[in-house]
Design an enzyme around this catalytic site. Sequence first.
Site, PDB file in Angstrom:
ATOM      1  N   SER A 172      14.294  10.077 -22.415  1.00  0.00           N
ATOM      2  CA  SER A 172      15.655   9.537 -22.473  1.00  0.00           C
ATOM      3  C   SER A 172      16.189   9.406 -21.057  1.00  0.00           C
ATOM      4  CB  SER A 172      16.562  10.472 -23.269  1.00  0.00           C
ATOM      5  OG  SER A 172      17.917  10.121 -22.988  1.00  0.00           O
TER       6      SER A 172
ATOM      7  N   HIS B 167      13.603   5.551 -23.923  1.00  0.00           N
ATOM      8  CA  HIS B 167      14.729   5.755 -24.851  1.00  0.00           C
ATOM      9  C   HIS B 167      16.051   5.595 -24.098  1.00  0.00           C
ATOM     10  CE1 HIS B 167      16.454   7.509 -28.555  1.00  0.00           C
ATOM     11  NE2 HIS B 167      17.279   8.179 -27.767  1.00  0.00           N
TER      12      HIS B 167
ATOM     13  N   ASP C 258      20.125   5.742 -24.409  1.00  0.00           N
ATOM     14  CA  ASP C 258      21.208   6.319 -25.209  1.00  0.00           C
ATOM     15  C   ASP C 258      22.541   5.628 -24.921  1.00  0.00           C
ATOM     16  OD1 ASP C 258      20.035   8.442 -26.800  1.00  0.00           O
ATOM     17  OD2 ASP C 258      19.555   9.397 -24.890  1.00  0.00           O
TER      18      ASP C 258
ATOM     19  N   MET D  52      26.401   5.285 -25.729  1.00  0.00           N
ATOM     20  CA  MET D  52      27.499   6.096 -26.293  1.00  0.00           C
ATOM     21  C   MET D  52      28.837   5.439 -25.998  1.00  0.00           C
ATOM     22  SD  MET D  52      26.283   9.912 -25.280  1.00  0.00           S
ATOM     23  CE  MET D  52      24.549  10.395 -25.351  1.00  0.00           C
TER      24      MET D  52
ATOM     25  N   HIS E 113      19.160   3.563 -28.699  1.00  0.00           N
ATOM     26  CA  HIS E 113      19.816   4.441 -29.671  1.00  0.00           C
ATOM     27  C   HIS E 113      21.323   4.230 -29.564  1.00  0.00           C
ATOM     28  CE1 HIS E 113      20.613   8.970 -30.830  1.00  0.00           C
ATOM     29  NE2 HIS E 113      21.074   8.134 -31.741  1.00  0.00           N
TER      30      HIS E 113
ATOM     31  N   MET F 163      24.858   5.110 -30.327  1.00  0.00           N
ATOM     32  CA  MET F 163      25.797   6.132 -30.827  1.00  0.00           C
ATOM     33  C   MET F 163      27.191   5.525 -30.684  1.00  0.00           C
ATOM     34  SD  MET F 163      23.826   9.366 -29.183  1.00  0.00           S
ATOM     35  CE  MET F 163      22.899   8.297 -28.093  1.00  0.00           C
TER      36      MET F 163
ATOM     37  N   MET G  52      18.109  13.541 -35.726  1.00  0.00           N
ATOM     38  CA  MET G  52      18.783  14.184 -34.589  1.00  0.00           C
ATOM     39  C   MET G  52      18.627  15.695 -34.728  1.00  0.00           C
ATOM     40  SD  MET G  52      19.995  11.736 -32.731  1.00  0.00           S
ATOM     41  CE  MET G  52      20.697  12.856 -31.530  1.00  0.00           C
TER      42      MET G  52
ATOM     43  N   ASP H 196      15.029  13.515 -31.880  1.00  0.00           N
ATOM     44  CA  ASP H 196      15.876  13.347 -30.691  1.00  0.00           C
ATOM     45  C   ASP H 196      16.760  14.574 -30.503  1.00  0.00           C
ATOM     46  OD1 ASP H 196      17.279  12.393 -28.552  1.00  0.00           O
ATOM     47  OD2 ASP H 196      18.133  10.650 -29.585  1.00  0.00           O
ATOM     48  N   GLY H 197      16.479  15.319 -29.426  1.00  0.00           N
ATOM     49  CA  GLY H 197      17.322  16.442 -29.050  1.00  0.00           C
ATOM     50  C   GLY H 197      16.573  17.751 -28.968  1.00  0.00           C
TER      51      GLY H 197
HETATM   52  C1  DX5 Z   1      21.661  13.013 -27.439  1.00  0.00           C
HETATM   53  C2  DX5 Z   1      20.726  11.872 -27.058  1.00  0.00           C
HETATM   54  C3  DX5 Z   1      19.376  12.318 -26.654  1.00  0.00           C
HETATM   55  C4  DX5 Z   1      19.356  13.200 -25.464  1.00  0.00           C
HETATM   56  C5  DX5 Z   1      18.169  14.085 -25.538  1.00  0.00           C
HETATM   57  O1  DX5 Z   1      22.830  12.497 -27.924  1.00  0.00           O
HETATM   58  O2  DX5 Z   1      20.591  10.984 -28.159  1.00  0.00           O
HETATM   59  O3  DX5 Z   1      18.475  11.224 -26.523  1.00  0.00           O
HETATM   60  O4  DX5 Z   1      19.370  12.515 -24.250  1.00  0.00           O
HETATM   61  O5  DX5 Z   1      18.235  14.977 -24.467  1.00  0.00           O
HETATM   62  P1  DX5 Z   1      17.438  16.353 -24.439  1.00  0.00           P
HETATM   63  O6  DX5 Z   1      15.987  16.012 -24.593  1.00  0.00           O
HETATM   64  O7  DX5 Z   1      17.790  16.904 -23.112  1.00  0.00           O
HETATM   65  O8  DX5 Z   1      17.932  17.183 -25.584  1.00  0.00           O
HETATM   66 ZN    ZN Z   2      18.961   9.417 -28.199  1.00  0.00          ZN
END
Ligand code: DX5
Ligand code: ZN
Length: 227
Positions: free
Chosen positions: A12, A37, A39, A41, A70, A72, A141, A177-178
Amino acid sequence: MTFDRSLKIAPSILSADFANFGKEIEAIEAQGCDWVHVDVMDGHFVPNLTFGPPLCAAIRKHINTVMDVHLMISPVDPYIEAFAEAGADVLTAHLEAGPHIHRTLQAIRGAGCKAGLALNPGTGVEDIDYLLDMVDLVCVMTVNPGFGGQKFIHSQIEKVRKLRAMIGDRPIHIEIDGGVTPETAPLVVEAGADVLVAGSAVFKGGSVENPAPYGDNMRAIREAVKG
Ligand code: DX5
Ligand code: ZN
């Protein structure tokens, strides 16, 4: 993109140097990542803000593997076309992002992307029965979305196992993810996952000037999975 269930690591870029995305992506690809990946947001669906379609379009030319976006965000539908045009290969929306996830998934495939469906930790797999024939990926998640570097939520392993059984022979990826680390990765792969997103666990200790730790970190995850 051809389908298979082999292990894929998707760093990510939320954990990358934001002033250096192009070089960071080239570094993680050179160090052997499978997907990238991204992210997105909106400060509304999740309590954090990152970036939108113009940034995705700008980094697209640095990605030779798979651009895994992804979302969000809520609402999703008004932005699908823009992310598709920015070059997303996989476009993942959250089940919780609105009342019409069925329409959203149709629109994602209609825009020419693989359709992903993400589930927050509090969402059960029972709700996705009638969506399974419309998706190419389900993202479980294993933290509450919004931030990198959070602790893996162990109750989600059982969810992955249930989901794997529901999917059967359908060509659907299970993405985690996470909180993915060499400690947690084997647990979710054993339960049926094939795509592992990892932010902090991949980028820790490295930089564009010193990218070797990225490769070491990804190898540590792959080796832990092999057992
Ligand atoms: C969280 C994201 C993830 C995040 C994962 O909202 O969707 O993709 O960056 O980070 P790590 O691997 O550090 O938990
Ligand atoms: Zn993500």
